[in-house]
Design a protein around this motif. Structure first.
Motif, short mmCIF file in Angstrom:
data_model
loop_
_atom_site.label_atom_id
_atom_site.label_comp_id
_atom_site.label_asym_id
_atom_site.label_seq_id
_atom_site.Cartn_x
_atom_site.Cartn_y
_atom_site.Cartn_z
N ARG A 52 0.82 -1.20 0.00
CA ARG A 52 0.00 0.00 0.00
C ARG A 52 0.86 1.26 0.00
N ASP A 53 1.92 1.27 0.83
CA ASP A 53 2.84 2.41 0.85
C ASP A 53 3.53 2.58 -0.49
N LYS A 54 3.89 1.46 -1.11
CA LYS A 54 4.56 1.52 -2.40
C LYS A 54 3.65 2.13 -3.45
N LEU A 55 2.39 1.71 -3.45
CA LEU A 55 1.43 2.23 -4.43
C LEU A 55 1.21 3.73 -4.22
N GLU A 58 4.24 5.54 -5.48
CA GLU A 58 4.26 5.54 -6.94
C GLU A 58 3.28 6.56 -7.50
N ALA A 59 2.10 6.64 -6.90
CA ALA A 59 1.10 7.61 -7.36
C ALA A 59 1.59 9.03 -7.13
N GLU A 60 2.21 9.26 -5.97
CA GLU A 60 2.74 10.60 -5.67
C GLU A 60 3.86 10.97 -6.63
N ALA A 61 4.73 9.99 -6.91
CA ALA A 61 5.84 10.24 -7.84
C ALA A 61 5.32 10.53 -9.24
#
Length: 441
Positions: A52-55, A58-61
Motif C-alpha cells: 500500500r505504501d509503495k502504491l 508511486e502515485a505521488e511520484a
C-alpha cells in the motif's frame, strides 16, 4: 425442553475439556504451530502495508513527474521577441473590444469575451459611463501555445470625461480563434498549462521592461496631479456602490400591491449580507486583520477559492480561512458566483484595466508577492521609502544576486523605480541597489 438444552450444554463442555486435554498432551506440537500461524499473519499484514505504501509513493511520484513535465514544457518554450502591432486581426479585435467598453456596448463585449460573469458585465457597463474614449492602443504579442493564439499585452491611453489628461495602462489577454476562425478574448479562464505559460512569458525581460515603462508613466502622472488620484479613488468607490445597488435591487423579491401599499416611504427592504465565492487572481498575503501591518496567516495561491464573508469599504475582504476569519485585499479576489454581496463589490475586473488604474499601474495598497504583478509600496521616484522588516539589499533584482548589505527596520532610502516584478530599485551608498518591495513602505 430444559433437560435437552442442559444435555447439549454438558456435551459442549465435555468436548471442550477433551480438546483442552488433547492440546495439553500435544503441546510440544501445538504451540509451535500456533506460533507459526501468528508469524504468518504478521508477515502477511506487513507485506500488504508495504504494498500500500509503495502504491501511494508511486502515485505521488507520478503526479510530481507530471507537474515537472508540464513545467519543463513551459520553460522549454522559445523566448520569442515581443512584437508590436504585428497582427492586424488581433489589433482589430482589441480595438473593437475597447471601443465597446468605452461606449457600454455589452452585446459586442459579450460576443468577444464569453468568459465574463454577470457581475463583471455590470461593472464594465458602469465603468463605461466615465470613459470618453481610448485614443491610443498598442498591442504587444508573443505566440501562444497553439497556432493562432497569442499572449497579448495591450498598452492603452484612456480618456475620461472631465479630465484633460489621458491615463496609461496595460492589460494581459490570451487571444485565440474559435471554430469559425473568429478571434476572441480570454482574460482569465485558463487551464494550468496556459496559466503557467502566461506567467513564464510575462516574467521575460522585454515584458517586464514594458510593464515597468507603463508603471513609471502612471506613477509620474499621480505625482504631478493630486486631483487625478482623488478622481480615480472616487470613480472606483462610486462604481462599487452602483454595482452593489444594482445587485441588491435584482435580488429583492417582488412585492404585491398590498405589501407596497403599506408604507409608501419604505420601498426597499434591508438586504442581509450574502457569503459569496471568490478566487485569488494572484499570489497574495492572507492577514489576521484588514491592514498591511497585520500578521500574516498564509498566502493565497492563484485560482484558490474562498468564501467571502464581507467586502469592506477600505479595500479589504473578510474571508473564511482554515475555519477562522481572515483578510485579503479585494483587488486580488475575483467573484465567481453570481450572488450579491454588500455594497462594496470590489472584485478585480480583468476585462478593463481602468478599474484599478489600468491593472498594472501600481495600486498604493497592493499586498501581493513577487509573481509578475505591480510592486506594492505606491511611491513615486524620488520619494523616501522606509523598511518595514529587516531585509537584504542586493545588487540586482533577484534573490540569487550578490548581497550588498542588510537594511533594518526604520531605515530609509530614495526610491529610483518601483518595478513590476516585485522589486524596488533604491539608492544605496551612492549606487543603485534592489530591495523586495513587500518589505518597503
Amino acid at each position: 425442553m430444559n433437560q435437552n438444552n442442559q444435555s447439549r450444554l454438558e456435551g459442549v463442555k465435555d468436548k471442550l475439556l477433551t480438546v483442552k486435554d488433547w492440546i495439553l498432551d500435544h503441546r510440544k506440537i501445538v504451540m509451535p504451530a500456533i506460533l507459526i500461524v501468528c508469524v504468518f499473519i504478521t508477515v502477511l499484514v506487513a507485506v500488504n502495508a508495504n504494498q500500500r505504501d509503495k502504491l501511494e509513493k508511486e502515485a505521488e511520484a507520478a503526479s510530481l513527474a507530471a507537474e515537472q513535465q508540464m513545467e519543463e514544457e513551459v520553460q522549454d518554450m522559445p523566448a520569442y521577441d515581443l512584437e508590436e502591432n504585428a497582427y492586424p486581426e488581433v489589433n482589430n479585435v482589441v480595438r473593437a473590444y475597447y471601443d465597446a467598453q468605452a461606449s457600454g456596448d455589452m452585446e459586442t463585449i459579450s460576443g468577444l469575451n464569453t468568459y465574463l460573469n454577470d457581475i463583471q458585465k455590470i461593472k464594465v457597463e458602469e465603468l463605461s459611463k466615465y470613459i470618453e474614449s481610448y485614443p491610443q492602443l498598442d498591442v504587444y504579442t508573443k505566440p501562444g501555445l497553439t497556432d493562432n493564439t497569442y499572449v497579448a499585452y495591450v498598452c492603452s491611453e484612456v480618456k475620461f470625461y472631465d479630465l484633460e489628461t489621458t491615463i496609461p495602462g496595460m492589460q494581459t489577454y490570451y487571444i485565440g480563434q474559435d471554430e469559425n476562425g473568429n478571434y476572441y478574448i480570454n482574460n482569465g479562464t485558463y487551464d494550468d498549462t496556459v496559466s503557467s505559460y502566461i506567467k513564464e512569458v510575462t516574467l521575460q525581460d522585454d515584458v517586464v521592461d514594458l510593464n515597468n515603462k507603463v508603471v513609471v508613466a502612471y506613477n509620474d502622472l499621480l505625482a504631478e496631479d493630486e486631483n487625478l488620484s482623488e478622481f480615480l479613488a472616487y470613480m472606483k468607490e462610486k462604481i462599487n456602490e452602483d454595482v452593489g445597488e444594482i445587485l441588491a435591487q435584482a435580488e429583492q423579491p417582488e412585492q404585491t400591491e398590498e405589501e407596497t401599499g403599506e408604507t409608501t416611504d419604505e420601498t426597499a427592504e434591508e438586504t442581509a449580507p450574502v457569503a459569496i465565492k471568490a478566487r485569488a487572481t494572484d499570489v497574495v498575503n492572507i492577514r489576521v486583520s484588514d491592514s498591511e501591518q497585520a500578521d500574516k496567516l498564509g498566502k493565497a495561491q492563484v485560482d484558490q477559492e474562498f468564501t467571502v464573508l464581507e467586502q469592506k469599504e477600505n479595500g479589504w475582504s473578510k474571508i473564511e480561512y482554515e475555519g477562522k476569519d481572515a483578510y485579503i485585499k479585494s483587488d486580488y479576489l475575483e467573484v465567481i458566483s453570481e450572488e450579491p454581496a454588500e455594497a462594496d463589490i470590489t472584485q478585480e475586473d480583468n476585462t478593463d484595466s481602468t478599474d484599478n488604474a489600468q491593472n498594472t499601474t501600481g495600486d498604493a495598497s497592493t499586498d501581493t508577492e513577487n509573481t509578475g504583478s505591480t510592486a506594492s509600496i505606491g511611491k513615486a521616484p524620488g520619494d523616501q521609502v522606509k523598511v518595514k522588516e529587516t531585509v537584504r539589499v542586493r545588487k540586482s533584482a533577484s534573490t540569487d544576486s550578490d548581497v550588498l548589505g542588510t537594511a533594518y527596520v526604520g531605515d530609509t532610502f530614495e526610491l529610483v523605480m518601483e518595478q513590476a516584478d516585485g522589486w524596488s530599485k533604491v539608492k544605496y551608498k551612492g549606487s543603485n541597489a534592489f530591495i523586495k518591495s513587500e518589505y518597503l513602505e
